[in-house]
Design a protein around this motif. Structure first.
Motif, PDB file in Angstrom:
ATOM      1  N   LYS A  37       0.849  -1.211   0.000  1.00 30.65           N
ATOM      2  CA  LYS A  37       0.000   0.000   0.000  1.00 30.65           C
ATOM      3  C   LYS A  37       0.874   1.247   0.000  1.00 30.65           C
ATOM      4  N   GLU A  38       1.901   1.217   0.849  1.00 38.02           N
ATOM      5  CA  GLU A  38       2.766   2.395   0.948  1.00 38.02           C
ATOM      6  C   GLU A  38       3.531   2.620  -0.366  1.00 38.02           C
ATOM      7  N   ASN A  52       1.146   3.977  -2.987  1.00 36.95           N
ATOM      8  CA  ASN A  52       0.862   5.395  -2.731  1.00 36.95           C
ATOM      9  C   ASN A  52       2.041   6.295  -3.067  1.00 36.95           C
TER      10      ASN A  52
END
Ligand code: FAD
Length: 320
Positions: free
Chosen positions: A291-292, A295
Protein backbone atom coordinates in the motif's frame (compact mmCIF):
# COMPACT_ATOMS: atom_id res chain seq x y z
CA UNK A 1 5.75 -5.56 -25.59
CA UNK A 2 8.75 -4.38 -23.63
CA UNK A 3 8.67 -4.00 -19.85
CA UNK A 4 9.65 -0.33 -20.20
CA UNK A 5 6.72 0.28 -22.59
CA UNK A 6 4.36 -1.16 -19.97
CA UNK A 7 5.92 1.15 -17.39
CA UNK A 8 5.78 4.26 -19.54
CA UNK A 9 2.19 3.65 -20.67
CA UNK A 10 0.63 2.91 -17.31
CA UNK A 11 -1.30 5.50 -15.34
CA UNK A 12 -1.65 3.28 -12.29
CA UNK A 13 0.66 1.03 -10.30
CA UNK A 14 0.94 -2.40 -11.96
CA UNK A 15 1.39 -5.87 -10.52
CA UNK A 16 3.98 -8.36 -11.73
CA UNK A 17 5.56 -11.44 -10.31
CA UNK A 18 8.19 -14.08 -10.87
CA UNK A 19 7.94 -17.83 -10.88
CA UNK A 20 10.45 -20.64 -10.69
CA UNK A 21 10.44 -23.44 -13.26
CA UNK A 22 9.15 -26.57 -11.52
CA UNK A 23 11.49 -29.35 -10.41
CA UNK A 24 12.43 -31.88 -13.09
CA UNK A 25 9.61 -34.42 -13.45
CA UNK A 26 6.73 -31.91 -13.21
CA UNK A 27 4.69 -30.80 -16.16
CA UNK A 28 3.59 -27.44 -17.51
CA UNK A 29 0.16 -27.84 -15.86
CA UNK A 30 1.89 -27.24 -12.51
CA UNK A 31 3.02 -23.86 -13.79
CA UNK A 32 -0.44 -23.05 -15.10
CA UNK A 33 -1.99 -23.88 -11.72
CA UNK A 34 0.38 -21.32 -10.13
CA UNK A 35 -0.44 -18.74 -12.78
CA UNK A 36 -4.19 -19.23 -13.30
CA UNK A 37 -5.39 -17.60 -10.06
CA UNK A 38 -3.07 -14.60 -10.52
CA UNK A 39 -4.25 -13.86 -14.06
CA UNK A 40 -7.36 -12.22 -12.60
CA UNK A 41 -5.14 -9.20 -11.77
CA UNK A 42 -3.84 -8.78 -15.33
CA UNK A 43 -0.07 -8.81 -14.81
CA UNK A 44 1.56 -7.02 -17.78
CA UNK A 45 4.62 -9.27 -17.56
CA UNK A 46 5.80 -12.36 -15.71
CA UNK A 47 9.41 -13.24 -14.92
CA UNK A 48 10.71 -16.80 -15.08
CA UNK A 49 13.91 -17.47 -13.12
CA UNK A 50 16.86 -19.43 -14.50
CA UNK A 51 18.57 -22.15 -12.48
CA UNK A 52 21.97 -23.36 -13.51
CA UNK A 53 23.23 -26.91 -13.12
CA UNK A 54 24.04 -28.06 -9.60
CA UNK A 55 26.47 -30.67 -8.32
CA UNK A 56 25.48 -33.55 -6.07
CA UNK A 57 27.48 -36.32 -4.45
CA UNK A 58 25.85 -39.75 -4.48
CA UNK A 59 27.27 -42.70 -2.55
CA UNK A 60 27.92 -45.75 -4.75
CA UNK A 61 27.71 -49.43 -3.66
CA UNK A 62 31.50 -49.53 -3.12
CA UNK A 63 31.31 -46.57 -0.73
CA UNK A 64 32.89 -44.09 -3.14
CA UNK A 65 31.15 -40.83 -3.84
CA UNK A 66 30.14 -40.05 -7.37
CA UNK A 67 29.79 -36.42 -8.48
CA UNK A 68 26.66 -35.76 -10.54
CA UNK A 69 25.77 -32.61 -12.38
CA UNK A 70 22.13 -31.81 -13.08
CA UNK A 71 19.81 -28.94 -13.76
CA UNK A 72 16.98 -29.52 -11.31
CA UNK A 73 14.74 -26.78 -12.66
CA UNK A 74 15.12 -26.75 -16.44
CA UNK A 75 12.67 -25.16 -18.85
CA UNK A 76 12.87 -21.36 -18.41
CA UNK A 77 12.59 -20.58 -22.11
CA UNK A 78 9.87 -23.19 -22.75
CA UNK A 79 7.82 -21.80 -19.85
CA UNK A 80 8.19 -18.26 -21.21
CA UNK A 81 6.92 -19.40 -24.61
CA UNK A 82 4.02 -21.28 -22.97
CA UNK A 83 3.03 -18.19 -20.92
CA UNK A 84 3.01 -15.95 -23.97
CA UNK A 85 1.06 -18.53 -25.94
CA UNK A 86 -1.56 -19.39 -23.31
CA UNK A 87 -2.15 -16.03 -21.64
CA UNK A 88 -0.88 -13.50 -24.19
CA UNK A 89 1.19 -11.94 -21.39
CA UNK A 90 4.82 -10.87 -21.88
CA UNK A 91 7.31 -13.24 -20.32
CA UNK A 92 10.71 -12.15 -19.04
CA UNK A 93 13.27 -14.96 -18.93
CA UNK A 94 16.17 -14.50 -16.56
CA UNK A 95 19.50 -14.82 -18.31
CA UNK A 96 22.56 -15.57 -16.22
CA UNK A 97 26.33 -15.60 -16.70
CA UNK A 98 26.85 -18.78 -14.64
CA UNK A 99 27.27 -21.91 -16.77
CA UNK A 100 27.14 -20.03 -20.08
CA UNK A 101 29.94 -19.03 -22.41
CA UNK A 102 29.40 -16.10 -24.76
CA UNK A 103 28.49 -18.28 -27.74
CA UNK A 104 25.88 -20.20 -25.72
CA UNK A 105 24.43 -16.86 -24.62
CA UNK A 106 24.26 -15.60 -28.18
CA UNK A 107 22.47 -18.78 -29.27
CA UNK A 108 20.02 -18.45 -26.36
CA UNK A 109 19.27 -14.84 -27.39
CA UNK A 110 18.63 -15.99 -30.96
CA UNK A 111 16.15 -18.60 -29.63
CA UNK A 112 14.38 -15.94 -27.56
CA UNK A 113 14.14 -13.63 -30.54
CA UNK A 114 12.64 -16.42 -32.70
CA UNK A 115 10.05 -17.03 -29.98
CA UNK A 116 9.03 -13.38 -30.00
CA UNK A 117 10.49 -12.69 -26.55
CA UNK A 118 11.97 -9.21 -26.34
CA UNK A 119 12.61 -8.88 -22.61
CA UNK A 120 15.44 -10.33 -20.51
CA UNK A 121 16.48 -9.86 -16.90
CA UNK A 122 20.26 -10.08 -16.94
CA UNK A 123 22.05 -11.47 -13.89
CA UNK A 124 25.36 -12.90 -12.89
CA UNK A 125 24.00 -15.83 -10.88
CA UNK A 126 25.32 -17.08 -7.56
CA UNK A 127 28.39 -19.25 -7.00
CA UNK A 128 27.42 -22.92 -7.16
CA UNK A 129 27.56 -25.15 -4.09
CA UNK A 130 31.17 -26.02 -3.20
CA UNK A 131 32.47 -22.83 -4.92
CA UNK A 132 33.75 -20.10 -2.59
CA UNK A 133 33.15 -17.36 -5.11
CA UNK A 134 31.55 -17.06 -8.50
CA UNK A 135 33.59 -18.75 -11.25
CA UNK A 136 32.57 -17.93 -14.81
CA UNK A 137 32.51 -20.60 -17.49
CA UNK A 138 35.54 -20.54 -19.81
CA UNK A 139 34.89 -17.70 -22.26
CA UNK A 140 31.88 -16.62 -20.19
CA UNK A 141 31.11 -13.45 -18.28
CA UNK A 142 32.36 -12.66 -14.79
CA UNK A 143 29.86 -9.89 -14.00
CA UNK A 144 26.34 -9.08 -15.14
CA UNK A 145 27.57 -5.84 -16.73
CA UNK A 146 29.49 -7.86 -19.33
CA UNK A 147 26.36 -9.83 -20.19
CA UNK A 148 24.36 -6.60 -20.47
CA UNK A 149 27.02 -5.37 -22.91
CA UNK A 150 26.68 -8.53 -25.00
CA UNK A 151 22.89 -8.10 -25.25
CA UNK A 152 23.33 -4.41 -26.11
CA UNK A 153 25.85 -5.32 -28.81
CA UNK A 154 23.41 -7.79 -30.31
CA UNK A 155 20.71 -5.10 -30.24
CA UNK A 156 23.12 -3.04 -32.36
CA UNK A 157 23.58 -5.97 -34.77
CA UNK A 158 27.05 -6.88 -33.44
CA UNK A 159 27.39 -10.66 -33.18
CA UNK A 160 30.40 -12.24 -31.49
CA UNK A 161 31.81 -13.17 -34.87
CA UNK A 162 30.53 -11.46 -38.00
CA UNK A 163 32.14 -14.01 -40.37
CA UNK A 164 29.10 -16.25 -40.72
CA UNK A 165 26.37 -13.65 -40.29
CA UNK A 166 24.02 -12.81 -43.12
CA UNK A 167 23.98 -9.01 -43.39
CA UNK A 168 20.63 -7.31 -42.67
CA UNK A 169 19.86 -3.62 -43.02
CA UNK A 170 18.07 -3.39 -39.69
CA UNK A 171 19.22 -5.24 -36.55
CA UNK A 172 17.01 -8.23 -35.67
CA UNK A 173 17.23 -7.74 -31.93
CA UNK A 174 15.72 -5.15 -29.67
CA UNK A 175 15.80 -6.64 -26.20
CA UNK A 176 14.60 -4.62 -23.25
CA UNK A 177 17.15 -5.29 -20.51
CA UNK A 178 16.44 -5.45 -16.79
CA UNK A 179 19.10 -5.87 -14.08
CA UNK A 180 19.14 -6.54 -10.34
CA UNK A 181 19.62 -3.90 -7.64
CA UNK A 182 20.06 -4.35 -3.90
CA UNK A 183 18.50 -1.81 -1.50
CA UNK A 184 20.57 -3.28 1.35
CA UNK A 185 23.60 -3.86 -0.94
CA UNK A 186 24.68 -7.10 -2.57
CA UNK A 187 26.21 -9.52 -0.07
CA UNK A 188 29.64 -9.46 -1.74
CA UNK A 189 29.85 -5.68 -2.11
CA UNK A 190 32.16 -4.00 0.43
CA UNK A 191 29.67 -1.12 0.78
CA UNK A 192 26.59 0.41 -0.82
CA UNK A 193 28.61 3.06 -2.69
CA UNK A 194 30.64 0.39 -4.45
CA UNK A 195 27.49 -1.58 -5.28
CA UNK A 196 25.84 1.56 -6.72
CA UNK A 197 28.96 2.29 -8.76
CA UNK A 198 28.66 -1.09 -10.46
CA UNK A 199 24.88 -0.81 -10.76
CA UNK A 200 25.40 2.42 -12.68
CA UNK A 201 27.86 0.60 -14.97
CA UNK A 202 25.07 -1.89 -15.82
CA UNK A 203 22.78 1.00 -16.74
CA UNK A 204 25.51 2.66 -18.82
CA UNK A 205 26.03 -0.66 -20.61
CA UNK A 206 22.36 -0.66 -21.66
CA UNK A 207 20.10 -1.74 -18.78
CA UNK A 208 16.64 -0.19 -19.20
CA UNK A 209 15.30 -0.81 -15.70
CA UNK A 210 16.19 -2.28 -12.31
CA UNK A 211 14.30 -4.85 -10.20
CA UNK A 212 15.26 -4.92 -6.55
CA UNK A 213 16.07 -7.74 -4.23
CA UNK A 214 13.30 -8.32 -1.68
CA UNK A 215 13.17 -5.99 1.33
CA UNK A 216 10.87 -5.85 4.34
CA UNK A 217 11.33 -2.23 5.29
CA UNK A 218 10.16 0.30 2.71
CA UNK A 219 12.54 2.92 4.10
CA UNK A 220 15.41 0.85 2.65
CA UNK A 221 13.80 1.01 -0.78
CA UNK A 222 13.07 4.75 -0.67
CA UNK A 223 16.61 5.47 0.47
CA UNK A 224 18.03 3.20 -2.26
CA UNK A 225 16.04 5.02 -4.96
CA UNK A 226 17.27 8.36 -3.60
CA UNK A 227 20.89 7.17 -3.66
CA UNK A 228 20.50 5.80 -7.20
CA UNK A 229 19.12 9.14 -8.40
CA UNK A 230 21.91 11.02 -6.66
CA UNK A 231 24.60 9.04 -8.52
CA UNK A 232 22.81 9.58 -11.84
CA UNK A 233 20.88 6.33 -12.26
CA UNK A 234 17.64 7.48 -13.83
CA UNK A 235 16.01 4.26 -15.15
CA UNK A 236 12.81 2.91 -13.49
CA UNK A 237 13.39 0.96 -10.27
CA UNK A 238 10.87 -1.81 -9.55
CA UNK A 239 10.51 -2.87 -5.89
CA UNK A 240 10.56 -6.62 -5.16
CA UNK A 241 8.33 -7.93 -2.37
CA UNK A 242 8.21 -11.36 -0.78
CA UNK A 243 5.85 -12.29 2.04
CA UNK A 244 7.38 -14.27 4.90
CA UNK A 245 5.76 -17.70 4.97
CA UNK A 246 7.66 -19.67 7.61
CA UNK A 247 9.59 -19.11 10.84
CA UNK A 248 12.73 -20.58 9.26
CA UNK A 249 12.84 -17.67 6.83
CA UNK A 250 13.72 -15.30 9.68
CA UNK A 251 17.21 -16.82 9.53
CA UNK A 252 17.42 -18.10 5.98
CA UNK A 253 16.51 -14.88 4.16
CA UNK A 254 19.02 -12.59 5.93
CA UNK A 255 21.87 -15.09 5.58
CA UNK A 256 21.12 -15.94 1.97
CA UNK A 257 20.23 -12.50 0.64
CA UNK A 258 21.95 -10.07 3.03
CA UNK A 259 18.86 -8.22 4.19
CA UNK A 260 17.30 -7.08 7.44
CA UNK A 261 13.96 -8.09 8.79
CA UNK A 262 12.45 -5.37 11.03
CA UNK A 263 12.16 -6.29 14.68
CA UNK A 264 8.42 -5.71 14.72
CA UNK A 265 7.94 -8.37 12.04
CA UNK A 266 10.39 -10.77 13.71
CA UNK A 267 8.53 -10.50 17.01
CA UNK A 268 5.14 -11.11 15.38
CA UNK A 269 6.42 -14.17 13.50
CA UNK A 270 8.11 -15.58 16.60
CA UNK A 271 4.89 -15.22 18.57
CA UNK A 272 2.87 -17.07 15.91
CA UNK A 273 1.38 -20.33 17.14
CA UNK A 274 1.38 -22.22 13.86
CA UNK A 275 2.30 -22.08 10.16
CA UNK A 276 -1.09 -20.67 9.21
CA UNK A 277 -0.53 -17.81 11.60
CA UNK A 278 2.91 -17.04 10.13
CA UNK A 279 1.42 -17.13 6.64
CA UNK A 280 -1.22 -14.59 7.70
CA UNK A 281 1.37 -12.29 9.31
CA UNK A 282 3.49 -12.43 6.14
CA UNK A 283 0.48 -11.47 4.02
CA UNK A 284 -0.51 -8.57 6.27
CA UNK A 285 3.03 -7.21 6.32
CA UNK A 286 3.32 -7.39 2.54
CA UNK A 287 -0.08 -5.67 2.14
CA UNK A 288 1.12 -2.85 4.35
CA UNK A 289 4.37 -2.54 2.35
CA UNK A 290 2.53 -2.69 -0.97
CA UNK A 291 0.00 0.00 0.00
CA UNK A 292 2.77 2.39 0.95
CA UNK A 293 4.76 1.65 -2.22
CA UNK A 294 1.69 2.08 -4.39
CA UNK A 295 0.86 5.39 -2.73
CA UNK A 296 4.42 6.55 -3.33
CA UNK A 297 3.75 6.20 -7.07
CA UNK A 298 5.91 3.21 -8.10
CA UNK A 299 4.98 2.07 -11.62
CA UNK A 300 4.89 -1.60 -10.69
CA UNK A 301 5.40 -3.88 -7.68
CA UNK A 302 7.14 -7.17 -8.36
CA UNK A 303 6.25 -10.16 -6.17
CA UNK A 304 8.42 -13.18 -5.52
CA UNK A 305 5.97 -16.10 -5.54
CA UNK A 306 8.49 -18.87 -4.82
CA UNK A 307 5.81 -21.01 -6.48
CA UNK A 308 3.30 -20.36 -3.70
CA UNK A 309 0.58 -18.26 -5.31
CA UNK A 310 -1.89 -18.32 -2.38
CA UNK A 311 -0.24 -15.61 -0.32
CA UNK A 312 0.46 -13.45 -3.37
CA UNK A 313 -3.19 -13.83 -4.40
CA UNK A 314 -4.36 -12.50 -1.04
CA UNK A 315 -1.95 -9.57 -1.10
CA UNK A 316 -2.75 -8.56 -4.64
CA UNK A 317 -6.51 -8.91 -4.04
CA UNK A 318 -6.17 -6.38 -1.21
CA UNK A 319 -4.09 -3.96 -3.29
CA UNK A 320 -5.22 -4.08 -6.94
P1 FAD B 1 26.54 -8.30 -10.61
O1 FAD B 1 25.82 -7.09 -11.05
O2 FAD B 1 27.60 -8.83 -11.50
O3 FAD B 1 27.15 -7.98 -9.17
C1 FAD B 1 27.73 -9.00 -8.37
C2 FAD B 1 28.66 -8.39 -7.35
O4 FAD B 1 29.86 -7.92 -8.00
C3 FAD B 1 28.13 -7.16 -6.62
O5 FAD B 1 28.63 -7.17 -5.31
C4 FAD B 1 28.68 -5.98 -7.40
O6 FAD B 1 28.82 -4.83 -6.58
C5 FAD B 1 30.03 -6.52 -7.84
N1 FAD B 1 30.48 -6.05 -9.16
C6 FAD B 1 29.72 -5.89 -10.26
N2 FAD B 1 30.50 -5.55 -11.31
C7 FAD B 1 31.78 -5.53 -10.85
C8 FAD B 1 33.05 -5.27 -11.45
N3 FAD B 1 33.16 -4.95 -12.75
N4 FAD B 1 34.16 -5.36 -10.68
C9 FAD B 1 34.07 -5.68 -9.36
N5 FAD B 1 32.89 -5.93 -8.73
C10 FAD B 1 31.77 -5.86 -9.47
N6 FAD B 1 20.05 -15.82 -9.70
C11 FAD B 1 19.90 -16.89 -10.54
O7 FAD B 1 20.76 -17.77 -10.57
N7 FAD B 1 18.81 -17.01 -11.34
C12 FAD B 1 17.82 -16.06 -11.36
O8 FAD B 1 16.84 -16.22 -12.10
C13 FAD B 1 17.95 -14.94 -10.50
N8 FAD B 1 17.01 -13.96 -10.48
C14 FAD B 1 17.19 -12.84 -9.70
C15 FAD B 1 16.26 -11.78 -9.78
C16 FAD B 1 16.42 -10.63 -9.00
C17 FAD B 1 15.42 -9.50 -9.10
C18 FAD B 1 17.54 -10.53 -8.11
C19 FAD B 1 17.72 -9.30 -7.24
C20 FAD B 1 18.47 -11.56 -8.04
C21 FAD B 1 18.32 -12.73 -8.84
N9 FAD B 1 19.24 -13.77 -8.83
C22 FAD B 1 19.11 -14.85 -9.67
C23 FAD B 1 20.38 -13.73 -7.90
C24 FAD B 1 21.64 -13.06 -8.51
O9 FAD B 1 22.12 -13.85 -9.55
C25 FAD B 1 22.67 -12.93 -7.37
O10 FAD B 1 22.26 -11.96 -6.45
C26 FAD B 1 24.11 -12.74 -7.80
O11 FAD B 1 24.93 -13.01 -6.66
C27 FAD B 1 24.45 -11.35 -8.30
O12 FAD B 1 23.88 -11.09 -9.49
P2 FAD B 1 23.96 -9.63 -10.17
O13 FAD B 1 23.37 -9.73 -11.50
O14 FAD B 1 23.45 -8.60 -9.24
O15 FAD B 1 25.57 -9.50 -10.29
Amino acid sequence: MKVTEHLFKTKKSLFSFEILPPLRGHDIKDIFSTLDPLMEFCPPFIDVTYHREEFFYVEKDNGFLQRKKISRRPGTVGICAAIMNKYGVDAVPHLICGGFNKQMTENALIDLNFLGIDNVLVLRGDPIKYEKSFIPKKDGHKYAVELVQQVTNLNLGKYLDQTFVEKKDTPLFDFCIGVAGYPEKHLEAPNIESDLFFLKKKVEAGADYIVTQMFFDNKKFFSFVKKCRSVGISVPIIPGIKPISSKKQLNILPSRFYLNIPNELVKEVEKAKNKKNVFHIGIEWAIHQSKELKNSGVEVIHYYTMDKPENIYNIVKAIY
